[in-house]
Design a protein around this motif. Structure first.
Motif, PDB file in Angstrom:
ATOM      1  N   ASN A  81       0.845  -1.189   0.000  1.00 35.72           N
ATOM      2  CA  ASN A  81       0.000   0.000   0.000  1.00 35.72           C
ATOM      3  C   ASN A  81       0.879   1.237   0.000  1.00 35.72           C
ATOM      4  O   ASN A  81       2.024   1.205   0.429  1.00 35.72           O
ATOM      5  N   ILE A  82       0.331   2.345  -0.500  1.00 35.26           N
ATOM      6  CA  ILE A  82       1.014   3.627  -0.419  1.00 35.26           C
ATOM      7  C   ILE A  82       0.026   4.647   0.117  1.00 35.26           C
ATOM      8  O   ILE A  82      -1.099   4.755  -0.368  1.00 35.26           O
ATOM      9  N   ASP A  83       0.442   5.342   1.162  1.00 34.60           N
ATOM     10  CA  ASP A  83      -0.440   6.311   1.821  1.00 34.60           C
ATOM     11  C   ASP A  83       0.140   7.703   1.637  1.00 34.60           C
ATOM     12  O   ASP A  83       1.167   8.054   2.227  1.00 34.60           O
ATOM     13  N   THR A  84      -0.513   8.497   0.794  1.00 38.84           N
ATOM     14  CA  THR A  84      -0.072   9.872   0.549  1.00 38.84           C
ATOM     15  C   THR A  84      -0.893  10.879   1.337  1.00 38.84           C
ATOM     16  O   THR A  84      -0.673  12.083   1.232  1.00 38.84           O
ATOM     17  N   GLN A  85      -1.844  10.392   2.136  1.00 37.57           N
ATOM     18  CA  GLN A  85      -2.750  11.282   2.873  1.00 37.57           C
ATOM     19  C   GLN A  85      -2.439  11.257   4.363  1.00 37.57           C
ATOM     20  O   GLN A  85      -3.322  11.115   5.196  1.00 37.57           O
ATOM     21  N   VAL A  86      -1.170  11.403   4.708  1.00 47.95           N
ATOM     22  CA  VAL A  86      -0.759  11.260   6.105  1.00 47.95           C
ATOM     23  C   VAL A  86      -0.089  12.523   6.625  1.00 47.95           C
ATOM     24  O   VAL A  86       0.863  12.456   7.396  1.00 47.95           O
ATOM     25  N   GLN A  87      -0.604  13.665   6.217  1.00 47.65           N
ATOM     26  CA  GLN A  87       0.045  14.923   6.576  1.00 47.65           C
ATOM     27  C   GLN A  87      -0.381  15.461   7.941  1.00 47.65           C
ATOM     28  O   GLN A  87      -0.119  16.621   8.274  1.00 47.65           O
ATOM     29  N   ASP A  88      -1.052  14.657   8.751  1.00 51.47           N
ATOM     30  CA  ASP A  88      -1.491  15.105  10.075  1.00 51.47           C
ATOM     31  C   ASP A  88      -0.325  15.711  10.846  1.00 51.47           C
ATOM     32  O   ASP A  88       0.739  15.113  10.984  1.00 51.47           O
ATOM     33  N   ASN A  89      -0.551  16.914  11.385  1.00 46.43           N
ATOM     34  CA  ASN A  89       0.418  17.655  12.196  1.00 46.43           C
ATOM     35  C   ASN A  89       1.582  18.219  11.388  1.00 46.43           C
ATOM     36  O   ASN A  89       2.361  19.022  11.907  1.00 46.43           O
ATOM     37  N   TYR A  90       1.719  17.820  10.123  1.00 41.77           N
ATOM     38  CA  TYR A  90       2.813  18.318   9.295  1.00 41.77           C
ATOM     39  C   TYR A  90       2.280  18.695   7.918  1.00 41.77           C
ATOM     40  O   TYR A  90       2.767  18.235   6.892  1.00 41.77           O
ATOM     41  N   ASP A  91       1.284  19.541   7.907  1.00 42.60           N
ATOM     42  CA  ASP A  91       0.610  19.915   6.662  1.00 42.60           C
ATOM     43  C   ASP A  91       1.297  21.143   6.064  1.00 42.60           C
ATOM     44  O   ASP A  91       0.776  22.251   6.082  1.00 42.60           O
ATOM     45  N   TYR A  92       2.507  20.930   5.537  1.00 45.99           N
ATOM     46  CA  TYR A  92       3.304  22.013   4.978  1.00 45.99           C
ATOM     47  C   TYR A  92       3.428  21.855   3.467  1.00 45.99           C
ATOM     48  O   TYR A  92       3.412  20.736   2.943  1.00 45.99           O
ATOM     49  N   SER A  93       3.593  22.975   2.798  1.00 42.67           N
ATOM     50  CA  SER A  93       3.753  22.927   1.349  1.00 42.67           C
ATOM     51  C   SER A  93       5.154  22.500   0.942  1.00 42.67           C
ATOM     52  O   SER A  93       5.347  21.894  -0.120  1.00 42.67           O
ATOM     53  N   ASP A  94       6.159  22.803   1.794  1.00 44.31           N
ATOM     54  CA  ASP A  94       7.549  22.561   1.427  1.00 44.31           C
ATOM     55  C   ASP A  94       8.226  21.469   2.255  1.00 44.31           C
ATOM     56  O   ASP A  94       9.448  21.338   2.241  1.00 44.31           O
ATOM     57  N   LEU A  95       7.441  20.717   2.988  1.00 44.12           N
ATOM     58  CA  LEU A  95       7.929  19.529   3.710  1.00 44.12           C
ATOM     59  C   LEU A  95       6.832  18.476   3.621  1.00 44.12           C
ATOM     60  O   LEU A  95       5.778  18.621   4.221  1.00 44.12           O
ATOM     61  N   ARG A  96       7.087  17.433   2.863  1.00 45.98           N
ATOM     62  CA  ARG A  96       6.038  16.437   2.616  1.00 45.98           C
ATOM     63  C   ARG A  96       6.562  15.027   2.877  1.00 45.98           C
ATOM     64  O   ARG A  96       7.769  14.766   2.804  1.00 45.98           O
ATOM     65  N   TYR A  97       5.617  14.154   3.147  1.00 43.04           N
ATOM     66  CA  TYR A  97       6.004  12.763   3.349  1.00 43.04           C
ATOM     67  C   TYR A  97       4.878  11.829   2.946  1.00 43.04           C
ATOM     68  O   TYR A  97       3.717  12.224   2.865  1.00 43.04           O
ATOM     69  N   LEU A  98       5.229  10.606   2.672  1.00 48.63           N
ATOM     70  CA  LEU A  98       4.285   9.533   2.399  1.00 48.63           C
ATOM     71  C   LEU A  98       4.845   8.253   2.973  1.00 48.63           C
ATOM     72  O   LEU A  98       6.009   8.192   3.368  1.00 48.63           O
ATOM     73  N   ILE A  99       4.009   7.223   3.019  1.00 49.57           N
ATOM     74  CA  ILE A  99       4.426   5.939   3.581  1.00 49.57           C
ATOM     75  C   ILE A  99       4.136   4.822   2.586  1.00 49.57           C
ATOM     76  O   ILE A  99       3.005   4.708   2.095  1.00 49.57           O
ATOM     77  N   THR A 100       5.144   4.038   2.285  1.00 50.28           N
ATOM     78  CA  THR A 100       4.914   2.814   1.514  1.00 50.28           C
ATOM     79  C   THR A 100       4.983   1.627   2.477  1.00 50.28           C
ATOM     80  O   THR A 100       5.862   1.568   3.330  1.00 50.28           O
TER      81      THR A 100
END
Length: 300
Positions: A261-280
């Motif tokens: 699975n890949i989760d790109t909707q995990v920006q809780d607490n870090y909802d920044y335009s210039d710092l992003r993350y996802l989880i595979t």
């Protein structure tokens, strides 16, 4: 629940009670998402399939007609732990979507010590990235210099949190499989490795270079850690465009262990335009492991 309610949700900014998937047709994964939602929302949560999130807004991508979503959803929600689930399959602007609403669970979510500890390491790493990002000294520096900064912050945090950070430890096999090589940072707890942090500088989506570092993590993690990290220091003008390309790359990448699975909707607490993350998420010999992909836009 009706289509008007869903349209109202799509017209608002992103909310933590809403999960989006461009496409998800695996009943087990849908069930897991709904169970997670029911455990963390106060009232009710929504899973929107056929919808993506882009720049803090929702985008309808649609679901192909060949997928029997009713059959898939019925199978997914046919478990006793999911109560009060309702769903609709409808069209918006000519595109089919599936919206599932789940009520908050009456059972409290059980979080293990490992869950809390993993969350602490991640928070410390993200805090270090934010400090690095706003420090103009590191705008045009080497990967090693940036890693040193991240390491120093994690070492300080680790003293009080119970973990140790080791820099460029000899571990596992090299990319050629012949000699032992270096990883960037290793996180230890009580004398045992728990996470690898592999970092790289990027000025574009260099697929060959990124592939080398992704494979390096799986090669050097000889035990099979629950969570590892790949940290990209990105120097580029169009960071949003880079992020879209990054998502596409890691979604279609052939990992050493199967992608679940890949989760790109995990920006809780870090909802920044210039710092992003996802989880595979990966199936490593029957064990669920995760690779956190963190991309930091560096000052130019």
């Amino acid at each position: 629940m009706n289509i008007t309610e869903i349209k109202d949700i799509l017209a608002t900014s992103f909310k933590k009670e809403v999960e989006c998937r461009e496409l998800e047709i695996r009943p087990s994964e849908i069930r897991n998402i709904l169970l997670s939602l029911s455990g963390k929302v106060e009232d009710k949560g929504y899973l929107l399939i056929g919808v993506s999130r882009q720049n803090n807004a929702y985008k309808i991508v649609g679901i192909l007609d060949r997928f029997n979503m009713k059959e898939i959803i019925d199978q997914a929600i046919n478990v006793p732990d999911l109560d009060g689930v309702e769903y609709i399959i409808d069209t918006i602007d000519g595109k089919k979507i599936c919206a599932i609403c789940v009520q908050a669970s009456t059972k409290k979510e059980t979080r293990t010590e490992e869950d809390h500890f993993s969350e602490k390491i991640f928070d410390d790493l993200m805090a270090a990235c934010l400090k690095l990002q706003r420090n103009v000294t590191f705008s045009h520096t080497s990967e090693d210099q940036r890693n040193d900064f991240i390491r120093d912050i994690l070492e300080t945090s680790g003293y009080s949190s119970g973990y140790e950070v080791r820099d460029q430890t000899r571990q596992g096999k090299s990319a050629t499989g012949k000699n032992s090589g270096e990883v960037d940072l290793l996180v230890y707890r009580k004398g045992r490795p728990i996470s690898v942090i592999e970092a790289l500088n990027l000025t574009s989506l260099d697929s060959a270079y990124l592939s080398k570092h992704i494979d390096k993590i799986f090669t050097y993690d000889t035990a099979g850690n629950r969570i590892n990290y790949i940290l990209s220091y990105v120097t580029i003008t169009d960071f949003s465009g880079f992020w879209d390309k990054y998502i596409n790359f890691v979604t279609n990448y052939k990992y050493p262990f199967p992608l679940k699975n890949i989760d790109t909707q995990v920006q809780d607490n870090y909802d920044y335009s210039d710092l992003r993350y996802l989880i595979t998420s990966h199936n490593r010999n029957g064990y669920h492991t995760m690779l956190y992909h963190i991309c930091v836009k560096m000052q130019q």
